[in-house]
Design an enzyme around this catalytic site. Structure first.
Site, PDB file in Angstrom:
ATOM      1  N   GLU A 116       5.203  -1.376  10.646  1.00  0.00           N
ATOM      2  CA  GLU A 116       4.090  -0.642  11.482  1.00  0.00           C
ATOM      3  C   GLU A 116       3.161  -1.724  12.118  1.00  0.00           C
ATOM      4  OE1 GLU A 116       0.399   1.264  12.640  1.00  0.00           O
ATOM      5  OE2 GLU A 116       0.711  -0.357  11.191  1.00  0.00           O
ATOM      6  N   GLU A 152      -3.102   7.107   7.767  1.00  0.00           N
ATOM      7  CA  GLU A 152      -3.488   5.697   8.151  1.00  0.00           C
ATOM      8  C   GLU A 152      -4.932   5.185   7.677  1.00  0.00           C
ATOM      9  OE1 GLU A 152      -2.472   2.953   8.589  1.00  0.00           O
ATOM     10  OE2 GLU A 152      -1.839   2.590  10.602  1.00  0.00           O
ATOM     11  N   HIS A 188       2.700   3.993   6.589  1.00  0.00           N
ATOM     12  CA  HIS A 188       3.310   2.935   6.603  1.00  0.00           C
ATOM     13  C   HIS A 188       3.188   1.935   5.331  1.00  0.00           C
ATOM     14  CE1 HIS A 188       0.482  -0.148   7.779  1.00  0.00           C
ATOM     15  NE2 HIS A 188      -0.305   0.804   8.530  1.00  0.00           N
ATOM     16  N   HIS A 243      -6.896  -5.712   7.721  1.00  0.00           N
ATOM     17  CA  HIS A 243      -5.960  -6.802   7.911  1.00  0.00           C
ATOM     18  C   HIS A 243      -6.741  -8.254   7.407  1.00  0.00           C
ATOM     19  CE1 HIS A 243      -3.750  -5.038  11.559  1.00  0.00           C
ATOM     20  NE2 HIS A 243      -4.146  -4.255  10.670  1.00  0.00           N
TER      21      HIS A 243
END
Lengths: 327, 341
Positions: free
Chosen positions: B198, B221, B60, B309
């Site tokens: 995503e 990923e 993604h 994140h």
């Protein structure tokens, strides 16, 4: 019916590890089917060509469980849940992995009962080293919390995985009867229901049913101080009105009710707003699928062991056959 | 430097224009055809008329971000997270906002002014704002439009012993792996898919898998890694430097055991280190892909990334290179018929 349920509930089949059970389930319908297969996600599917609309009976084969995710230097296994499993209920219980290895689940000291999470649990399989544990239970091996099966009272069964091996028995028997009647029918023993109805949608995509009937357990509310639920053991199969995944179309619900009336069969109505079943995944497959549900009440649904009544199960078979035959 | 170009490009979920342009330039000339689907996913076709299983490799290209939703009278901007952002990592971080990459800093009440009880609690999202130095509301809205999205302003840099830091290794590391993999040729029909959205629910992958109908799919990923002080073995997720990680179970997928065993076999045969992702939380695009149509076999290969994140993420470059090798080895074994579907 009873023998099949007891046999099938003896299989260890947590979501994603349904393979061994599928052989037994499909074995019961193979002779009557034109085509039998296990698909990519692990659904067991049998189809019989015949007359009438294509009716697909869906009963999930899997159950919630645990998975070994880590081994420490002393050979203790760490676990994560597969589906919804109450961590605090596992302490001191026996775990049985798909490869037959068994162990006892313990909990770290200094954790209050209400705070117990999977990160505090470990499985002791009697290993004396990390290497031994790793070779006996490779990471990723799944298992279940073992709970014996017993016949209690005159008509009832108690134990693990009755949800939904009883439903598998209903679906298998109804499939055999409908195939013998020359109907066009399929049965799906769906995989990965307990982790979010992942198998049923892909099975429905393959079969593109004219009508799908989902067969599953619904919570009984006839125990002392039970959460309020208008379903009782022994009062007949339940016609699904709605659950948390689907509202059954009125024509399908009416057809099931009318089928029961023709049979003179007592039924109950399942309204379970937070219930999770395969119905929604089936309904939203392809361009939309007509879906209905026939359930049997089960006590302690979501716990490690359930109690069901064989008369409800037998009634479910009659109702499914009549409804599918006359659709 | 590929990782630098990819991680520094903007591309919060739904706003992937810049990163898509960067990726398109990287793959052009190495694939037969590049196009975007309706949602904006970049699809690269390579030898799709060749015999063999149709393989979809997924990474993604979107990243978590912050959407500007309101300007206060004094010119400070209110925002909402786009994707899973822990509000506790935000205070005082520099960001770049919108297509013009306007600079901003996430502000909050300074410690001098906080009441004792405020100091004890993490600052909630409602008390945070982005300061772009605007005089007032009109001045702010002349520079930034509501609906613009901000990303962390972190630059890529190699640090320490074979590590790198950047924003968005989740999943630009996977995009970089896929880009490198697409530069070689394989004797099978291959789709390289850089998906959108995503981080807000695997949305791009749903449409891409439905369109492409792969026989086999692998999501590449950047995944959670917490091999730090005080983390018990079963709380680490993955360990930095121990190689690419295979998923056993995450929030959206139970591993397809046959394909998992195939990938393990490939790693061992080619002498590539691997580990397992030992945590149930989180998910990746394979969670959407495997439920597409009649069901799709495959799995995911993840690169351990510390502090995903968050503004500055850390990755081992050796893990990265081993992931490239592993994906290439899997394709080589697939073209030899090593996996019987």
């Amino acid at each position: 019916m009873k023998e099949r349920i007891l046999e099938w509930a003896g299989y260890v089949a947590p979501s994603g590890s349904e393979g061994g059970l599928q052989e037994a389930l499909l074995g019961a319908v193979r002779e009557a089917a034109d085509e039998v297969r296990v698909d990519v996600l692990g659904n067991g599917i049998a189809t019989k060509r015949g007359e009438g609309p294509h009716v697909v009976l869906v009963a999930h084969a899997d159950e919630p469980g645990v998975m070994a995710i880590h081994v420490d230097e002393r050979g203790f296994l760490r676990l994560i849940s597969i589906g919804d499993v109450p961590a605090h209920e596992l302490v001191g219980r026996q775990v049985r992995f798909t490869n037959g290895v068994t162990g006892i689940i313990g909990v770290e000291g200094k954790v209050k009962r209400e705070d117990i999470g999977f990160e505090h649990l470990y499985a002791d399989i009697g290993a004396e080293s990390e290497e031994e544990a790793r070779s006996r239970v490779p990471l990723g091996t799944a298992g279940v919390v073992w709970e014996p099966l017993s016949e209690i009272g005159t008509h009832r069964l108690a134990g693990r995985a009755l949800d939904n091996r009883a439903g598998c028995a209903v679906a298998a028997e109804a499939f055999l009867q409908l195939a013998a009647l020359g109907r066009r029918v399929s049965v799906v023993f769906s995989a990965q229901q307990a982790v979010g109805a992942r198998g049923a949608g892909t099975a429905a995509f393959q079969l593109n049913p004219d009508l799908a009937i989902v067969i599953d357990a619904a919570p009984a509310g006839d125990m002392p101080e039970a959460p309020r639920m208008a379903l009782s053991l022994g009062k007949g199969p339940c016609v699904k009105i709605m659950d948390g995944t689907a509202v059954v179309p009125l024509d399908v619900k009416d057809h099931l009710v009318e089928s029961a009336r023709r049979l003179g069969l007592a039924i109950q109505y399942e309204v379970w707003p937070r219930g999770l079943s395969d119905a929604g995944a089936v309904q939203l497959s392809q361009g939309g699928v007509k879906v209905g549900g026939v359930s049997y009440p089960a006590r302690r649904l979501g716990g490690l062991a359930q109690v069901i009544d064989l008369r409800d199960v037998a009634g479910a078979v009659r109702l499914v056959v009549e409804a599918a035959r006359s659709w | 430097m590929l990782l630098k170009r990819l991680t520094e490009a903007m591309g919060p979920s739904g706003f992937e224009d810049e990163i898509r342009g960067v990726l398109r330039a990287e793959v052009e000339g190495h694939v037969d055809r590049v196009y975007t689907d309706v949602l904006g996913t970049l699809i690269c076709e390579k030898g799709i008329d060749r015999p063999g299983p149709r393989v979809m490799l997924d990474a993604h290209m979107d990243e978590v971000g912050l959407m500007i939703v309101h300007a206060e009278d004094n010119g400070l901007l209110r925002f909402r997270p786009l994707g899973g952002v822990d509000p506790r990592v935000l205070v005082s971080k520099p960001v770049r906002i919108g297509p013009e990459k306007r600079f901003g800093v996430i502000g909050a009440k300074p410690i001098h002014l906080q009441k004792p009880e405020e100091r004890r609690k993490p600052l909630p999202l409602e008390s945070l704002y982005i300061d772009i130095g605007a005089r007032d509301k009109d001045d702010a809205l002349a520079a930034v439009r509501l609906g613009d999205v901000a990303v962390f302003a972190t630059r890529y840099e190699e640090i320490g012993e074979g590590c790198a830091k950047a924003k968005s290794f989740d999943d630009r590391a996977g995009c970089a792996v896929l880009t490198e993999v697409l530069r070689r040729d394989y004797e099978l029909p291959l789709y390289g898919v850089f998906t959108v959205q995503e981080e807000i629910g695997l949305r791009g992958a749903i449409a891409a898998a439905y369109r492409l109908q792969p026989d086999i799919a692998i999501a590449i990923e950047g995944t959670v890694c917490f091999d730090v002080v005080d983390a018990p073995g079963h709380g680490q997720g993955t360990v930095l430097g121990r190689g690419p990680a295979f998923t056993l179970q995450d929030g959206r997928t139970l591993a397809d055991r046959r394909f998992l065993e195939f990938m393990i076999h490939v790693a061992e045969k080619h002498g590539i280190p691997y580990q397992f992702r030992r945590v149930k939380g989180g998910s990746n695009d394979f969670g959407a892909i495997h439920r597409s149509r009649a069901g799709v076999t495959g799995g995911s290969i993840s690169i351990p990334v510390r502090y995903i994140h968050a503004p500055a993420q850390v990755m081992s470059l050796e893990d990265y290179r081993n992931t490239v090798r592993l994906v290439q080895a899997v394709l080589t074994e697939l073209q030899e018929g090593g996996f019987r579907g």
